[in-house]
Design a protein around this motif. Structure first.
Motif, PDB file in Angstrom:
ATOM      1  N   GLU A 163       0.815  -1.213   0.000  1.00 46.94           N
ATOM      2  CA  GLU A 163       0.000   0.000   0.000  1.00 46.94           C
ATOM      3  C   GLU A 163       0.851   1.267   0.000  1.00 46.94           C
ATOM      4  O   GLU A 163       0.334   2.368  -0.207  1.00 46.94           O
ATOM      5  N   PHE A 164       2.142   1.131   0.237  1.00 42.14           N
ATOM      6  CA  PHE A 164       3.011   2.303   0.283  1.00 42.14           C
ATOM      7  C   PHE A 164       3.391   2.725  -1.134  1.00 42.14           C
ATOM      8  O   PHE A 164       3.921   1.938  -1.920  1.00 42.14           O
ATOM      9  N   GLN A 165       3.119   3.985  -1.440  1.00 44.09           N
ATOM     10  CA  GLN A 165       3.340   4.462  -2.802  1.00 44.09           C
ATOM     11  C   GLN A 165       4.804   4.362  -3.215  1.00 44.09           C
ATOM     12  O   GLN A 165       5.119   4.079  -4.379  1.00 44.09           O
ATOM     13  N   GLY A 166       5.713   4.569  -2.274  1.00 46.94           N
ATOM     14  CA  GLY A 166       7.131   4.482  -2.603  1.00 46.94           C
ATOM     15  C   GLY A 166       7.502   3.121  -3.157  1.00 46.94           C
ATOM     16  O   GLY A 166       8.257   3.010  -4.141  1.00 46.94           O
ATOM     17  N   LEU A 167       6.964   2.052  -2.550  1.00 47.82           N
ATOM     18  CA  LEU A 167       7.245   0.699  -3.038  1.00 47.82           C
ATOM     19  C   LEU A 167       6.499   0.421  -4.334  1.00 47.82           C
ATOM     20  O   LEU A 167       6.998  -0.296  -5.213  1.00 47.82           O
ATOM     21  N   GLN A 168       5.305   0.984  -4.470  1.00 50.13           N
ATOM     22  CA  GLN A 168       4.563   0.821  -5.721  1.00 50.13           C
ATOM     23  C   GLN A 168       5.355   1.408  -6.888  1.00 50.13           C
ATOM     24  O   GLN A 168       5.428   0.819  -7.972  1.00 50.13           O
ATOM     25  N   TRP A 169       5.956   2.570  -6.663  1.00 50.60           N
ATOM     26  CA  TRP A 169       6.741   3.192  -7.723  1.00 50.60           C
ATOM     27  C   TRP A 169       7.993   2.375  -8.040  1.00 50.60           C
ATOM     28  O   TRP A 169       8.389   2.263  -9.202  1.00 50.60           O
ATOM     29  N   MET A 170       8.611   1.805  -7.013  1.00 48.96           N
ATOM     30  CA  MET A 170       9.770   0.956  -7.252  1.00 48.96           C
ATOM     31  C   MET A 170       9.395  -0.237  -8.115  1.00 48.96           C
ATOM     32  O   MET A 170      10.084  -0.575  -9.088  1.00 48.96           O
ATOM     33  N   LEU A 171       8.282  -0.876  -7.780  1.00 50.62           N
ATOM     34  CA  LEU A 171       7.824  -2.040  -8.545  1.00 50.62           C
ATOM     35  C   LEU A 171       7.435  -1.639  -9.969  1.00 50.62           C
ATOM     36  O   LEU A 171       7.663  -2.392 -10.919  1.00 50.62           O
ATOM     37  N   CYS A 230      19.197  -5.597 -14.987  1.00 47.25           N
ATOM     38  CA  CYS A 230      19.135  -6.771 -14.111  1.00 47.25           C
ATOM     39  C   CYS A 230      19.739  -6.441 -12.753  1.00 47.25           C
ATOM     40  O   CYS A 230      19.151  -6.758 -11.705  1.00 47.25           O
ATOM     41  N   GLU A 231      20.897  -5.795 -12.764  1.00 45.75           N
ATOM     42  CA  GLU A 231      21.497  -5.422 -11.487  1.00 45.75           C
ATOM     43  C   GLU A 231      20.600  -4.446 -10.730  1.00 45.75           C
ATOM     44  O   GLU A 231      20.412  -4.561  -9.515  1.00 45.75           O
ATOM     45  N   ASP A 232      20.017  -3.493 -11.462  1.00 46.27           N
ATOM     46  CA  ASP A 232      19.126  -2.523 -10.827  1.00 46.27           C
ATOM     47  C   ASP A 232      17.922  -3.200 -10.174  1.00 46.27           C
ATOM     48  O   ASP A 232      17.568  -2.912  -9.027  1.00 46.27           O
ATOM     49  N   VAL A 233      17.289  -4.090 -10.918  1.00 45.38           N
ATOM     50  CA  VAL A 233      16.084  -4.752 -10.423  1.00 45.38           C
ATOM     51  C   VAL A 233      16.405  -5.657  -9.238  1.00 45.38           C
ATOM     52  O   VAL A 233      15.672  -5.683  -8.237  1.00 45.38           O
ATOM     53  N   CYS A 234      17.491  -6.402  -9.338  1.00 45.98           N
ATOM     54  CA  CYS A 234      17.869  -7.289  -8.232  1.00 45.98           C
ATOM     55  C   CYS A 234      18.224  -6.480  -6.981  1.00 45.98           C
ATOM     56  O   CYS A 234      17.892  -6.876  -5.856  1.00 45.98           O
ATOM     57  N   SER A 235      18.877  -5.342  -7.168  1.00 44.95           N
ATOM     58  CA  SER A 235      19.206  -4.482  -6.035  1.00 44.95           C
ATOM     59  C   SER A 235      17.943  -3.915  -5.400  1.00 44.95           C
ATOM     60  O   SER A 235      17.808  -3.888  -4.166  1.00 44.95           O
ATOM     61  N   ASP A 236      17.005  -3.480  -6.236  1.00 46.11           N
ATOM     62  CA  ASP A 236      15.741  -2.952  -5.702  1.00 46.11           C
ATOM     63  C   ASP A 236      14.943  -4.039  -4.991  1.00 46.11           C
ATOM     64  O   ASP A 236      14.237  -3.759  -4.007  1.00 46.11           O
ATOM     65  N   ALA A 237      15.042  -5.273  -5.483  1.00 51.50           N
ATOM     66  CA  ALA A 237      14.335  -6.375  -4.827  1.00 51.50           C
ATOM     67  C   ALA A 237      14.870  -6.572  -3.407  1.00 51.50           C
ATOM     68  O   ALA A 237      14.100  -6.829  -2.474  1.00 51.50           O
ATOM     69  N   ILE A 238      16.173  -6.450  -3.247  1.00 47.05           N
ATOM     70  CA  ILE A 238      16.766  -6.536  -1.909  1.00 47.05           C
ATOM     71  C   ILE A 238      16.265  -5.382  -1.049  1.00 47.05           C
ATOM     72  O   ILE A 238      15.889  -5.556   0.114  1.00 47.05           O
ATOM     73  N   GLN A 239      16.232  -4.184  -1.624  1.00 52.26           N
ATOM     74  CA  GLN A 239      15.788  -3.002  -0.875  1.00 52.26           C
ATOM     75  C   GLN A 239      14.342  -3.163  -0.392  1.00 52.26           C
ATOM     76  O   GLN A 239      14.007  -2.796   0.737  1.00 52.26           O
ATOM     77  N   ILE A 240      13.503  -3.704  -1.224  1.00 51.18           N
ATOM     78  CA  ILE A 240      12.100  -3.909  -0.858  1.00 51.18           C
ATOM     79  C   ILE A 240      11.974  -4.896   0.297  1.00 51.18           C
ATOM     80  O   ILE A 240      11.101  -4.758   1.167  1.00 51.18           O
ATOM     81  N   HIS A 241      12.867  -5.866   0.346  1.00 53.63           N
ATOM     82  CA  HIS A 241      12.861  -6.835   1.445  1.00 53.63           C
ATOM     83  C   HIS A 241      13.446  -6.259   2.733  1.00 53.63           C
ATOM     84  O   HIS A 241      13.374  -6.896   3.788  1.00 53.63           O
ATOM     85  N   GLY A 242      14.069  -5.092   2.640  1.00 55.27           N
ATOM     86  CA  GLY A 242      14.703  -4.511   3.820  1.00 55.27           C
ATOM     87  C   GLY A 242      15.865  -5.380   4.290  1.00 55.27           C
ATOM     88  O   GLY A 242      16.585  -5.979   3.487  1.00 55.27           O
ATOM     89  N   GLY A 243      16.043  -5.463   5.587  1.00 58.30           N
ATOM     90  CA  GLY A 243      17.151  -6.245   6.137  1.00 58.30           C
ATOM     91  C   GLY A 243      17.090  -7.703   5.753  1.00 58.30           C
ATOM     92  O   GLY A 243      18.133  -8.361   5.580  1.00 58.30           O
ATOM     93  N   TYR A 244      15.884  -8.246   5.597  1.00 61.56           N
ATOM     94  CA  TYR A 244      15.752  -9.654   5.206  1.00 61.56           C
ATOM     95  C   TYR A 244      16.348  -9.911   3.820  1.00 61.56           C
ATOM     96  O   TYR A 244      16.815 -11.017   3.535  1.00 61.56           O
ATOM     97  N   GLY A 245      16.330  -8.908   2.954  1.00 58.29           N
ATOM     98  CA  GLY A 245      16.875  -9.083   1.616  1.00 58.29           C
ATOM     99  C   GLY A 245      18.370  -9.289   1.594  1.00 58.29           C
ATOM    100  O   GLY A 245      18.928  -9.790   0.615  1.00 58.29           O
TER     101      GLY A 245
END
Length: 383
Positions: A278-286, A328-343
């Motif tokens: 529901e957070f717009q910041g993550l929606q924009w990242m996706l 690919c590097e950008d997307v994989c990095s953002d995927a880690i960011q979305i997971h926060g510390g768990y990523g």
């Protein structure tokens, strides 16, 4: 472009995705231990059984006679499930491309068919410690002595070499001729004087063993020359276009897989009393991630189609490889960011996706090399 796939291509995607999700993804972590040389033989053999290693190869040599786009879809889907195993399995056939294109009939039967049947793996040995992207700067030599060529030199970044039955090796047959003095040879890995050194420990792609090779007076029959003597560099450039599109598809698949895991995580994770989706910041990242994946897919499919129609794919192949590996590097990095510390932990697959896919900006010509090719192929009026 991805929405215009034929019914046959859609069926290929469906079959490959089911295989990848059921047989590759569940065992991904088992092939990710540092310092352990392991190759996913069972998956390699199963992929060969299902004609997934190289669908576009002719049936008479073990392929399924489909088109190149079908092979691109396989690369994409395998890496979407896991870029480590996906790349390892499909790299197990690298080296057959030049043989298929330039080899004699007996070479195709002797060295291509066993790979596509899953009996053996092979690889290509090009890079050297002092001449990475500078192919013409290689120092490995091959001198004709009677009915044998005698090879001397060293190679590095030889993917699959620790488990391969043979390597397609580039060497200089005319050391003073630069690009025009390189030839390609089929070298069985058990050849005396051809020594596979210890596996190189890498950041990722641990399912794909990579080693240095030392070559000292290794004798191979003259008939193991692939194509024409001194034409190896030009032969190499021909299938580099094809390989670059396949590497681009590997990067695309990894990006799509990382995006999928990130999206699913936002649907499951809650914070501040609501789903983080529901957070717009993550929606924009996706949204940015999805845009990059779809743009890369369209470019890669266009490059594949250009290759299939016989047009010169050099520029578009480099654009596809450059763009897909970068996003690919950008997307994989953002995927880690979305997971926060768990990523950042090994508890979630996005950490492995990042490590496994970072190399795509380097293999088959670095991003900088691709930009050189792109610039050299434009004239300022065609865009």
């Amino acid at each position: 472009m991805s929405g215009t796939l034929s019914a046959e291509h859609k069926a290929v995607r469906k079959a490959v995705r089911e295989f990848a999700e059921e047989e590759i993804a569940p065992v991904a972590s088992e092939y990710d231990e540092p310092g352990v040389v392991q190759f996913p033989w069972e998956i390699f053999e199963r992929a060969a059984e299902l004609d997934f290693l190289a669908p576009h190869y002719p049936e008479e040599y073990g392929g399924s006679g489909m088109d190149f786009l079908s092979t691109i879809i396989v690369h994409e889907e395998f890496n979407r499930a896991d870029p480590g195993i996906g790349t390892a399995v499909l790299t197990g056939k690298f080296g057959t491309e030049m043989i298929l294109e330039y080899g004699d009939e007996w070479q195709k039967e002797e060295f291509v068919r066993p790979v596509l049947s899953g009996e053996i793996a092979c690889g290509t040995s090009i890079s050297e410690p002092g001449a990475g992207s500078d192919v013409a700067g290689m120092r490995t030599t091959a001198e004709l002595d009677g009915e044998d060529y005698v090879l001397n030199g060293s190679k590095t970044w030889a993917s699959t070499s620790p488990v391969a039955d043979y390597m397609t090796v580039m060497a200089k047959t005319n050391p003073d001729a630069g690009h025009g003095g390189i030839s390609a040879f089929i070298v069985p890995t058990d050849t005396e004087g051809f020594t596979i050194e210890k596996d190189i420990e890498k950041m990722g792609l641990r399912a794909s063993p990579t080693a240095e090779i030392s070559i000292s007076d290794a004798r191979i029959p003259e008939e193991n020359l692939v194509g024409t003597e001194d034409e190896g560099f030009y032969q190499l450039m021909e299938f580099f276009n094809e390989n670059r599109i396949m590497v681009a598809a590997n990067a695309l698949g990894a990006a799509a897989g990382a995006y999928r895991h990130a999206y699913q995580y936002t649907q499951e994770r809650e914070a501040f009393g609501q789903q983080i989706s529901e957070f717009q910041g993550l929606q924009w990242m996706l949204a940015d991630m999805a845009t990059k994946v779809e743009t890369a897919r369209s470019t890669i499919y266009r490059a594949a189609n250009r290759h299939m129609t016989g047009e010169d794919p050099r520029q578009l192949a480099s654009i596809a490889k450059y763009y897909a590996s970068e996003i690919c590097e950008d997307v994989c990095s953002d995927a880690i960011q979305i997971h926060g510390g768990y990523g950042y932990t090994r508890d979630f697959p996005v950490e492995k996706f990042y490590r496994d896919s970072r190399v795509q900006k380097i293999v088959e010509g670095t991003s900088q090399i691709q930009k050189n090719i792109i610039y050299d192929s434009i004239d300022g009026t065609e865009l």
